[in-house]
Design a protein around this motif. Structure first.
Motif, short mmCIF file in Angstrom:
data_model
loop_
_atom_site.label_atom_id
_atom_site.label_comp_id
_atom_site.label_asym_id
_atom_site.label_seq_id
_atom_site.Cartn_x
_atom_site.Cartn_y
_atom_site.Cartn_z
N UNK A 1 41.84 -25.46 -10.86
CA UNK A 1 42.69 -24.67 -11.75
C UNK A 1 42.98 -23.30 -11.14
N UNK A 2 42.00 -22.74 -10.43
CA UNK A 2 42.20 -21.47 -9.74
C UNK A 2 43.35 -21.60 -8.74
N UNK A 3 43.33 -22.67 -7.93
CA UNK A 3 44.40 -22.88 -6.95
C UNK A 3 45.75 -23.03 -7.64
N UNK A 4 45.78 -23.78 -8.74
CA UNK A 4 47.03 -23.99 -9.48
C UNK A 4 47.55 -22.67 -10.04
N UNK A 5 46.69 -21.91 -10.67
CA UNK A 5 47.10 -20.63 -11.25
C UNK A 5 47.58 -19.66 -10.18
N UNK A 6 46.88 -19.59 -9.08
CA UNK A 6 47.28 -18.69 -8.00
C UNK A 6 48.60 -19.13 -7.38
N UNK A 7 48.79 -20.43 -7.20
CA UNK A 7 50.02 -20.96 -6.62
C UNK A 7 51.23 -20.61 -7.48
N UNK A 8 51.04 -20.65 -8.81
CA UNK A 8 52.15 -20.44 -9.74
C UNK A 8 52.11 -19.06 -10.41
N UNK A 9 51.28 -18.18 -9.90
CA UNK A 9 51.16 -16.80 -10.42
C UNK A 9 50.89 -16.77 -11.93
N UNK A 10 49.94 -17.57 -12.35
CA UNK A 10 49.55 -17.63 -13.76
C UNK A 10 48.16 -17.03 -13.94
N UNK A 11 47.93 -16.37 -15.06
CA UNK A 11 46.56 -15.88 -15.33
C UNK A 11 45.64 -17.06 -15.65
N UNK A 12 44.37 -16.86 -15.41
CA UNK A 12 43.41 -17.92 -15.74
C UNK A 12 43.37 -18.12 -17.25
N UNK A 13 43.35 -19.38 -17.70
CA UNK A 13 43.23 -19.61 -19.15
C UNK A 13 41.84 -19.25 -19.66
N UNK B 1 53.93 -23.22 -21.94
CA UNK B 1 54.36 -24.41 -21.18
C UNK B 1 54.38 -24.20 -19.66
N UNK B 2 54.28 -22.97 -19.19
CA UNK B 2 54.26 -22.71 -17.75
C UNK B 2 53.06 -23.38 -17.08
N UNK B 3 52.00 -23.63 -17.84
CA UNK B 3 50.82 -24.28 -17.26
C UNK B 3 51.08 -25.77 -17.03
N UNK B 4 52.11 -26.31 -17.65
CA UNK B 4 52.43 -27.72 -17.48
C UNK B 4 53.66 -27.90 -16.60
N UNK B 5 54.59 -26.96 -16.68
CA UNK B 5 55.82 -27.01 -15.89
C UNK B 5 56.14 -25.60 -15.38
#
Length: 61
Positions: free
Chosen positions: A28-40, A54-58
Motif C-alpha cells: 500500500x505504501x508503494x501504491x500511495x507513493x506512486x499515485x501521490x496519495x496519503x496513507x489511509x 475513489x482515488x484509492x481505487x482509480x
C-alpha cells in the motif's frame, strides 16, 4: 486510555504512525507513493480502514 505501549505511541506520534504503516503495509505504501496519495487510516488492529476517496481505487481519474 491505552493498555499497550505501541498503541499509545501510535496514537500520539505521527512519525511512529508512519513507520508502523510502512512496516505493516509495504504494498500500500508503494501504491500511495506512486499515485501521490496519503496513507489511509488504520484501525486498532493495524488493518487499513478502506478510504472513501475513489482515488484509492482509480487514481488516474
Amino acid at each position: 486510555m491505552c493498555f499497550y505501549v505501541s498503541a499509545c505511541a501510535y496514537e500520539e506520534d505521527p512519525a511512529i504512525k508512519d513507520i508502523l504503516f510502512r512496516w505493516m503495509h509495504p504494498k500500500m505504501v508503494k501504491y500511495c507513493e506512486k499515485h501521490s496519495l496519503p496513507f489511509p487510516e488504520l484501525d486498532e488492529d493495524g488493518d487499513i480502514i478502506p478510504p472513501k476517496d475513489p482515488k484509492y481505487r482509480q487514481p488516474n481519474k
